[in-house]
Design a protein around this motif. Structure first.
Motif, PDB file in Angstrom:
ATOM      1  N   VAL A  29      -5.413 -21.391  59.600  1.00 21.94           N
ATOM      2  CA  VAL A  29      -4.689 -22.381  60.400  1.00 21.94           C
ATOM      3  C   VAL A  29      -3.311 -22.630  59.795  1.00 21.94           C
ATOM      4  N   LEU A  30      -3.267 -22.774  58.465  1.00 24.84           N
ATOM      5  CA  LEU A  30      -1.982 -22.974  57.784  1.00 24.84           C
ATOM      6  C   LEU A  30      -1.068 -21.773  58.016  1.00 24.84           C
ATOM      7  N   ALA A  31      -1.631 -20.558  57.883  1.00 17.91           N
ATOM      8  CA  ALA A  31      -0.831 -19.349  58.090  1.00 17.91           C
ATOM      9  C   ALA A  31      -0.296 -19.297  59.511  1.00 17.91           C
ATOM     10  N   ALA A  32      -1.129 -19.649  60.501  1.00 17.69           N
ATOM     11  CA  ALA A  32      -0.703 -19.606  61.900  1.00 17.69           C
ATOM     12  C   ALA A  32       0.438 -20.579  62.165  1.00 17.69           C
ATOM     13  N   VAL A  33       0.331 -21.777  61.592  1.00 11.94           N
ATOM     14  CA  VAL A  33       1.376 -22.783  61.792  1.00 11.94           C
ATOM     15  C   VAL A  33       2.686 -22.326  61.152  1.00 11.94           C
ATOM     16  N   VAL A  34       2.606 -21.862  59.900  1.00  8.45           N
ATOM     17  CA  VAL A  34       3.817 -21.441  59.180  1.00  8.45           C
ATOM     18  C   VAL A  34       4.483 -20.274  59.891  1.00  8.45           C
ATOM     19  N   LEU A  35       3.698 -19.269  60.270  1.00  7.10           N
ATOM     20  CA  LEU A  35       4.283 -18.095  60.923  1.00  7.10           C
ATOM     21  C   LEU A  35       4.864 -18.444  62.290  1.00  7.10           C
ATOM     22  N   THR A  36       4.222 -19.343  63.006  1.00  6.07           N
ATOM     23  CA  THR A  36       4.762 -19.773  64.303  1.00  6.07           C
ATOM     24  C   THR A  36       6.130 -20.424  64.122  1.00  6.07           C
ATOM     25  N   LEU A  37       6.241 -21.294  63.120  1.00  4.86           N
ATOM     26  CA  LEU A  37       7.522 -21.950  62.858  1.00  4.86           C
ATOM     27  C   LEU A  37       8.580 -20.955  62.400  1.00  4.86           C
ATOM     28  N   VAL A  38       8.154 -19.921  61.656  1.00  6.16           N
ATOM     29  CA  VAL A  38       9.102 -18.913  61.184  1.00  6.16           C
ATOM     30  C   VAL A  38       9.597 -18.035  62.331  1.00  6.16           C
ATOM     31  N   PHE A  39       8.671 -17.662  63.248  1.00 10.66           N
ATOM     32  CA  PHE A  39       9.033 -16.746  64.335  1.00 10.66           C
ATOM     33  C   PHE A  39       9.738 -17.444  65.501  1.00 10.66           C
ATOM     34  N   LEU A  59       3.486 -18.418  68.832  1.00 11.45           N
ATOM     35  CA  LEU A  59       2.059 -18.561  68.551  1.00 11.45           C
ATOM     36  C   LEU A  59       1.263 -17.411  69.156  1.00 11.45           C
ATOM     37  N   VAL A  60       1.626 -16.988  70.370  1.00 11.04           N
ATOM     38  CA  VAL A  60       0.960 -15.837  70.988  1.00 11.04           C
ATOM     39  C   VAL A  60       1.130 -14.593  70.112  1.00 11.04           C
ATOM     40  N   PHE A  61       2.340 -14.410  69.597  1.00 14.34           N
ATOM     41  CA  PHE A  61       2.586 -13.253  68.726  1.00 14.34           C
ATOM     42  C   PHE A  61       1.763 -13.340  67.440  1.00 14.34           C
ATOM     43  N   VAL A  62       1.665 -14.546  66.868  1.00 12.01           N
ATOM     44  CA  VAL A  62       0.886 -14.729  65.645  1.00 12.01           C
ATOM     45  C   VAL A  62      -0.584 -14.411  65.896  1.00 12.01           C
ATOM     46  N   VAL A  63      -1.122 -14.891  67.017  1.00 10.05           N
ATOM     47  CA  VAL A  63      -2.514 -14.597  67.362  1.00 10.05           C
ATOM     48  C   VAL A  63      -2.696 -13.094  67.560  1.00 10.05           C
ATOM     49  N   LEU A  64      -1.737 -12.451  68.218  1.00 15.20           N
ATOM     50  CA  LEU A  64      -1.788 -11.004  68.408  1.00 15.20           C
ATOM     51  C   LEU A  64      -1.767 -10.282  67.065  1.00 15.20           C
ATOM     52  N   GLN A 144       7.605  -7.449  77.180  1.00 13.02           N
ATOM     53  CA  GLN A 144       7.969  -6.190  76.543  1.00 13.02           C
ATOM     54  C   GLN A 144       8.446  -6.430  75.110  1.00 13.02           C
ATOM     55  N   THR A 145       9.200  -7.498  74.916  1.00 13.43           N
ATOM     56  CA  THR A 145       9.677  -7.825  73.570  1.00 13.43           C
ATOM     57  C   THR A 145       8.517  -8.129  72.640  1.00 13.43           C
ATOM     58  N   VAL A 146       7.532  -8.913  73.127  1.00 15.67           N
ATOM     59  CA  VAL A 146       6.373  -9.256  72.306  1.00 15.67           C
ATOM     60  C   VAL A 146       5.566  -8.002  71.972  1.00 15.67           C
TER      61      VAL A 146
END
Length: 376
Positions: A29-39, A59-64, A144-146
């Motif tokens: 969960v922490l990783a998902a939040v941090v990466l979402t904020l970074v991306f 967030l969609v990209f992080v889940v992917l 396409q970008t994602v």
């Protein structure tokens, strides 16, 4: 990455594959939040939009991305199971993921095949994402970008994991190659661990040196990420080096290396008789048998040394003994990991264990001697 780890990791169980749970660790969960904020800022620059959209897309990209990590780990586990190595859990964590197994691979070939399966799965996913992005999605769209970002991420993860140094999968392949060449699994682990240390330092140096050579200053965020990755790789590589060395020490365990030769006497014997019996057999320890033949106690050498020689003949040996609880025995014919497991079980009853061969007490094993042997 794959390694023997605790069989019951904590987290949320999402399901089961190949007889093993798929676990989402709480740190994810922490990783998902941090990466979402970074991306999110990058997504905002792609779309030109504001509000929640960049964060939703990020967030969609992080889940992917984590789904790709799961495919990577499932590939490890499925190939391992096909080769007779049962996976225990597939775990998604702060650092990505890992697959736990009930034991080590049985051969270099199995170890190499299990290791390479994960990166290959990522490279296949990268190709699939790129194929869909270029041929099944309209040009210039956000989707396409994602998809192209997913292809790039999977390609990077697949190729980076093939770098030959533990704890990366490429390190496991290097370990298997050295193991096959030398017939020494532990030498392979140590070599791959040292290679992993080189990789860890190389990651940090690459981030620092490349900008300097180009006449620019290193980006602090990039340096911070490189330092985190380098620290993670260094810790894993160092753990592998220690594991290789301790594994060799475990393989060398035997009654000859950790046992102290012992003789047995009855509970009615005097200390003088016990000393004479031990001296005649050149033994260092004396074990006192119960009437039913079970090892019931052992002579405390410090307590026995305090008894004057003129009193040894009238001192009952039990007076200078320490009891041996029921269960504080081990099969002296065992060696290596099997002996270590048996000693671990027996030492729960007593720090000193009687070793039996064909039902006869032949030695005492002290926990301190085992620890010293493993450290040595």
């Amino acid at each position: 990455m794959s390694a023997p780890r605790p069989e019951h990791p904590s987290g949320w169980v999402l399901g089961h594959v190949a007889g093993a749970p798929v676990v989402l660790a709480r740190s994810w969960v922490l990783a998902a939040v941090v990466l979402t904020l970074v991306f999110a800022p990058s997504v905002q620059s792609w779309t030109g939009g504001g509000g929640l959209l960049p964060y939703v897309v990020a967030l969609v990209f992080v889940v992917l991305l984590f789904a790709s990590v799961l495919v990577h780990e499932l590939a490890h586990g499925l190939v391992a199971r096909a080769r007779g190595q049962q996976p225990r859990a597939f775990v998604l964590t702060l650092w990505g993921g890992h697959t736990t197994f009930g034991g080590a691979a049985s051969s270099p070939a199995t170890s190499a095949l299990v290791a390479v399966a994960g990166p290959v799965a990522n490279l296949v996913l990268a190709g699939a994402f790129l194929l869909v992005a270029d041929h099944a999605v309209a040009d210039g769209t956000l989707l396409q970008t994602v998809l192209r970002a997913g292809a790039l991420a999977n390609g990077f993860v697949g190729l980076f994991n093939l770098v030959p140094g533990l704890p990366l999968d490429g390190g496991r392949i290097l370990e298997a190659a050295v193991w096959a060449a030398t017939r020494d699994r532990h030498r392979g682990t140590v070599v791959a661990g040292w290679a992993g240390r080189v990789v860890a330092v190389g990651v940090v140096l690459a981030v620092l040196v490349r900008p300097l050579l180009a006449g620019t200053r290193p980006d602090l965020v990039t340096v911070a990420w490189a330092a985190l990755i380098g620290a993670f790789l260094w810790a894993g590589a160092s753990g592998a080096v220690r594991a290789g060395r301790s594994g060799r020490a475990v393989d060398a365990l035997s009654l000859q290396t950790v046992g102290r030769p012992a003789v047995v006497v009855g509970a009615q014997a005097s200390l003088a008789q016990a000393r004479a019996t031990a001296a005649a057999a050149h033994a260092a320890e004396v074990v006192v048998l119960a009437p039913d033949g079970r090892p019931a106690a052992y002579v405390d050498t410090d307590a026995a040394a305090r008894v004057p020689a003129e009193l040894a003949g009238t001192t009952n040996v039990v007076a200078v003994c320490t009891p041996l609880p029921v269960g504080a025995v081990v099969d002296g014919a065992l060696t290596g990991d099997a002996l270590l497991r048996a000693l671990s079980t027996a030492s729960a009853h007593s720090p000193v264990v009687a070793a039996l061969v064909e039902g006869r007490v032949v030695a005492l094993v002290r926990t301190s001697d085992v620890v010293a042997a493993l450290r040595g």
